[in-house]
Design a protein around this motif. Structure first.
Motif, PDB file in Angstrom:
ATOM      1  N   ASP A  31      55.525 -41.810  -8.711  1.00  0.00           N
ATOM      2  CA  ASP A  31      54.734 -40.144  -9.302  1.00  0.00           C
ATOM      3  C   ASP A  31      54.325 -39.234  -8.890  1.00  0.00           C
ATOM      4  OD1 ASP A  31      55.718 -41.217 -12.357  1.00  0.00           O
ATOM      5  OD2 ASP A  31      53.952 -42.092 -12.878  1.00  0.00           O
ATOM      6  N   THR A  32      53.212 -39.315  -7.332  1.00  0.00           N
ATOM      7  CA  THR A  32      53.181 -38.949  -6.879  1.00  0.00           C
ATOM      8  C   THR A  32      54.556 -38.413  -6.625  1.00  0.00           C
ATOM      9  OG1 THR A  32      52.908 -40.347  -5.135  1.00  0.00           O
ATOM     10  CG2 THR A  32      51.353 -40.717  -6.415  1.00  0.00           C
ATOM     11  N   MET A  33      55.743 -37.963  -6.108  1.00  0.00           N
ATOM     12  CA  MET A  33      56.002 -37.987  -5.817  1.00  0.00           C
ATOM     13  C   MET A  33      56.302 -35.982  -5.846  1.00  0.00           C
ATOM     14  SD  MET A  33      59.360 -39.936  -4.728  1.00  0.00           S
ATOM     15  CE  MET A  33      60.239 -38.640  -3.313  1.00  0.00           C
ATOM     16  N   ASP A  34      56.906 -35.522  -5.288  1.00  0.00           N
ATOM     17  CA  ASP A  34      56.815 -33.468  -5.353  1.00  0.00           C
ATOM     18  C   ASP A  34      58.414 -33.492  -5.860  1.00  0.00           C
ATOM     19  OD1 ASP A  34      54.390 -33.054  -4.265  1.00  0.00           O
ATOM     20  OD2 ASP A  34      55.532 -32.219  -3.265  1.00  0.00           O
ATOM     21  N   LEU A  35      58.439 -32.826  -7.746  1.00  0.00           N
ATOM     22  CA  LEU A  35      59.963 -33.006  -8.591  1.00  0.00           C
ATOM     23  C   LEU A  35      60.399 -31.982  -7.186  1.00  0.00           C
ATOM     24  CD1 LEU A  35      58.566 -32.125 -12.007  1.00  0.00           C
ATOM     25  CD2 LEU A  35      59.178 -34.379 -10.943  1.00  0.00           C
ATOM     26  N   THR A  36      61.804 -31.862  -7.358  1.00  0.00           N
ATOM     27  CA  THR A  36      62.528 -31.272  -6.193  1.00  0.00           C
ATOM     28  C   THR A  36      63.819 -31.281  -7.476  1.00  0.00           C
ATOM     29  OG1 THR A  36      63.800 -30.508  -4.269  1.00  0.00           O
ATOM     30  CG2 THR A  36      63.079 -33.413  -5.042  1.00  0.00           C
ATOM     31  N   ASP A  37      65.049 -30.332  -6.787  1.00  0.00           N
ATOM     32  CA  ASP A  37      66.192 -29.821  -7.265  1.00  0.00           C
ATOM     33  C   ASP A  37      66.650 -30.651  -5.844  1.00  0.00           C
ATOM     34  OD1 ASP A  37      65.685 -27.250  -6.535  1.00  0.00           O
ATOM     35  OD2 ASP A  37      67.026 -26.736  -7.153  1.00  0.00           O
ATOM     36  N   GLY A  38      66.100 -31.004  -4.533  1.00  0.00           N
ATOM     37  CA  GLY A  38      67.146 -30.536  -3.052  1.00  0.00           C
ATOM     38  C   GLY A  38      67.364 -31.491  -3.376  1.00  0.00           C
ATOM     39  N   ILE A  52      77.184 -33.216 -13.185  1.00  0.00           N
ATOM     40  CA  ILE A  52      75.976 -32.550 -13.293  1.00  0.00           C
ATOM     41  C   ILE A  52      75.527 -33.523 -12.278  1.00  0.00           C
ATOM     42  CG2 ILE A  52      75.840 -30.636 -15.211  1.00  0.00           C
ATOM     43  CD1 ILE A  52      74.489 -33.287 -16.758  1.00  0.00           C
ATOM     44  N   PRO A  53      74.127 -32.537 -11.315  1.00  0.00           N
ATOM     45  CA  PRO A  53      73.804 -33.288 -10.752  1.00  0.00           C
ATOM     46  C   PRO A  53      73.066 -34.758 -11.786  1.00  0.00           C
ATOM     47  CG  PRO A  53      72.485 -30.917 -10.271  1.00  0.00           C
ATOM     48  CD  PRO A  53      73.658 -31.225 -11.368  1.00  0.00           C
ATOM     49  N   SER A  54      72.677 -35.577 -10.601  1.00  0.00           N
ATOM     50  CA  SER A  54      71.734 -36.806 -11.162  1.00  0.00           C
ATOM     51  C   SER A  54      70.544 -36.306 -11.404  1.00  0.00           C
ATOM     52  CB  SER A  54      71.881 -38.170  -9.972  1.00  0.00           C
ATOM     53  OG  SER A  54      73.227 -38.637  -9.580  1.00  0.00           O
ATOM     54  N   MET A  55      70.145 -36.935 -12.280  1.00  0.00           N
ATOM     55  CA  MET A  55      68.643 -36.554 -12.720  1.00  0.00           C
ATOM     56  C   MET A  55      67.815 -37.433 -12.427  1.00  0.00           C
ATOM     57  SD  MET A  55      68.422 -33.441 -15.847  1.00  0.00           S
ATOM     58  CE  MET A  55      69.644 -32.257 -16.682  1.00  0.00           C
ATOM     59  N   ILE A  56      67.518 -37.741 -12.204  1.00  0.00           N
ATOM     60  CA  ILE A  56      66.568 -39.253 -11.313  1.00  0.00           C
ATOM     61  C   ILE A  56      64.935 -38.674 -12.163  1.00  0.00           C
ATOM     62  CG2 ILE A  56      65.322 -40.528  -9.593  1.00  0.00           C
ATOM     63  CD1 ILE A  56      68.122 -40.034  -7.977  1.00  0.00           C
ATOM     64  N   GLN A  57      64.681 -39.850 -12.527  1.00  0.00           N
ATOM     65  CA  GLN A  57      63.102 -39.640 -13.272  1.00  0.00           C
ATOM     66  C   GLN A  57      62.081 -40.530 -12.711  1.00  0.00           C
ATOM     67  OE1 GLN A  57      62.784 -41.292 -16.803  1.00  0.00           O
ATOM     68  NE2 GLN A  57      61.085 -40.371 -17.281  1.00  0.00           N
ATOM     69  N   ARG A  90      76.357 -36.529  -3.698  1.00  0.00           N
ATOM     70  CA  ARG A  90      76.706 -35.739  -5.044  1.00  0.00           C
ATOM     71  C   ARG A  90      75.373 -35.592  -4.990  1.00  0.00           C
ATOM     72  NH1 ARG A  90      77.132 -39.174 -10.302  1.00  0.00           N
ATOM     73  NH2 ARG A  90      75.553 -40.216  -8.986  1.00  0.00           N
ATOM     74  N   PRO A  91      74.452 -33.654  -5.575  1.00  0.00           N
ATOM     75  CA  PRO A  91      73.204 -33.157  -5.405  1.00  0.00           C
ATOM     76  C   PRO A  91      72.776 -34.455  -6.838  1.00  0.00           C
ATOM     77  CG  PRO A  91      74.700 -32.113  -6.898  1.00  0.00           C
ATOM     78  CD  PRO A  91      75.902 -33.078  -6.171  1.00  0.00           C
ATOM     79  N   ALA A  92      71.093 -34.119  -6.622  1.00  0.00           N
ATOM     80  CA  ALA A  92      70.292 -35.179  -7.441  1.00  0.00           C
ATOM     81  C   ALA A  92      68.823 -34.057  -7.642  1.00  0.00           C
ATOM     82  CB  ALA A  92      70.033 -36.403  -6.957  1.00  0.00           C
ATOM     83  N   ARG A 129      71.978 -23.844 -14.269  1.00  0.00           N
ATOM     84  CA  ARG A 129      72.333 -24.268 -12.911  1.00  0.00           C
ATOM     85  C   ARG A 129      72.551 -22.662 -12.705  1.00  0.00           C
ATOM     86  NH1 ARG A 129      74.857 -27.544 -10.265  1.00  0.00           N
ATOM     87  NH2 ARG A 129      73.392 -27.077  -8.763  1.00  0.00           N
ATOM     88  N   GLN A 130      73.626 -22.205 -12.459  1.00  0.00           N
ATOM     89  CA  GLN A 130      74.305 -20.819 -12.405  1.00  0.00           C
ATOM     90  C   GLN A 130      73.785 -19.570 -12.093  1.00  0.00           C
ATOM     91  OE1 GLN A 130      78.097 -20.737 -13.887  1.00  0.00           O
ATOM     92  NE2 GLN A 130      79.396 -22.339 -11.870  1.00  0.00           N
ATOM     93  N   GLN A 131      72.832 -19.885 -13.232  1.00  0.00           N
ATOM     94  CA  GLN A 131      72.445 -18.295 -13.884  1.00  0.00           C
ATOM     95  C   GLN A 131      70.720 -18.370 -13.740  1.00  0.00           C
ATOM     96  OE1 GLN A 131      73.103 -17.971 -17.910  1.00  0.00           O
ATOM     97  NE2 GLN A 131      74.996 -17.355 -17.477  1.00  0.00           N
TER      98      GLN A 131
END
Length: 267
Positions: free
Chosen positions: A89-96, A25-30, A114-116, A167-169
């Motif tokens: 913390d100022t960075m925008d959340l994104t799935d891109g 699955i994509p990396s989830m970077i906190q 790999r997506p993140a 994600r697919q849905q």
């Protein structure tokens, strides 16, 4: 010229070896946290030990979040430490986002992508072996002694499949604010995978196939009923505590209702 030609053929042959990075699955970077990302490479049923690696993190427009930087190899695994200052913390959340790993194996560089996600809080599994044993109290006694990790591999695989299905849905998993709603599907799919493995390992006379079929049906039923609170505006709280989002999108086979001042179309 022939020497160059032979060298070129050697490189092409090496690059045609299908090494498989384990990208589930994509990396989830906190956001705002120092953390380690990793990548394992497999071939011929075993893990490959690279000699070197580099890591790069790109934004959705291709700009560097982290420029290409040397990583480390630890117990055959490529690793890189992301400092909190790089993902504040100022960075925008994104799935891109996407990661670029350049890994050296037998003197040849291989590049894996790999997506993140950049998320406020990663999504973690909601089921453990104690939950499985609450359904089948004798489950631990069925494990061969060689299975030193218990039923964790099937619990993890079920979780990966659930996140991928979300994600697919069209859902972004890290925006779900009440993750415990995934417990039912996670529990049922974990048990289904376990009983299917038992069936293939022991045989048709075991009765495990019936258990697999029962739990996979229950998983699909649970999924159809699944809904959760969602943080569409990414402020860290549900958009509306009284509104829930269905995991499975609704497909309309006719024209949707039209609402207006002159008439209301009802079904």
């Amino acid at each position: 010229y022939r020497m160059v030609g032979r060298y070129t053929r050697l490189i092409m042959t090496s690059l045609s070896t299908f090494y498989a990075p384990r990208i589930r699955i994509p990396s989830m970077i906190q956001r705002g946290k120092t953390q380690t990302v990793s990548l394992s490479i497999y071939r011929n049923g075993g893990i490959i030990t690279p000699t070197a690696c580099t890591y790069q993190l790109l934004d959705d427009d291709g700009t560097d979040v982290i420029p290409t930087t040397a990583g480390t190899i630890s117990v055959a695994e490529c690793q890189y430490v992301i400092n909190a200052s790089v993902v504040p913390d100022t960075m925008d959340l994104t799935d891109g986002l996407y990661e670029i790993w350049q890994v050296t194996i037998d003197g040849i560089d291989f590049t894996f992508q790999r997506p993140a996600y950049l998320c406020r809080r990663p999504l973690y599994p909601v089921v453990s072996q104690i939950d499985l044993e609450a359904c089948y109290s004798d489950l631990a006694n069925l494990l061969p002694v060689s299975y030193t990790n218990g039923y964790q591999p099937w619990i993890d695989e079920a979780w990966v499949r659930i996140v991928e299905r979300l994600r697919q849905q069209g859902n972004l998993p890290y925006l779900i604010t009440d993750v415990q709603t995934l417990r039912g599907p996670h529990l049922e799919l974990s048990l289904a995978l376990i009983w299917r493995n038992m069936h293939t390992a022991i045989g048709t006379a075991s009765g495990y196939l019936d258990l697999y079929q029962a739990h996979i049906r229950s998983y699909e039923y649970q999924w159809k009923q699944l809904s959760f609170r969602y943080d569409m505006d990414k402020d860290g709280v549900p958009d509306d505590p009284k509104t829930r989002r269905a995991a499975q999108p609704m497909i309309s086979t006719s024209n949707p209702p039209r609402w207006g001042y002159s008439r209301i179309r009802r079904y």
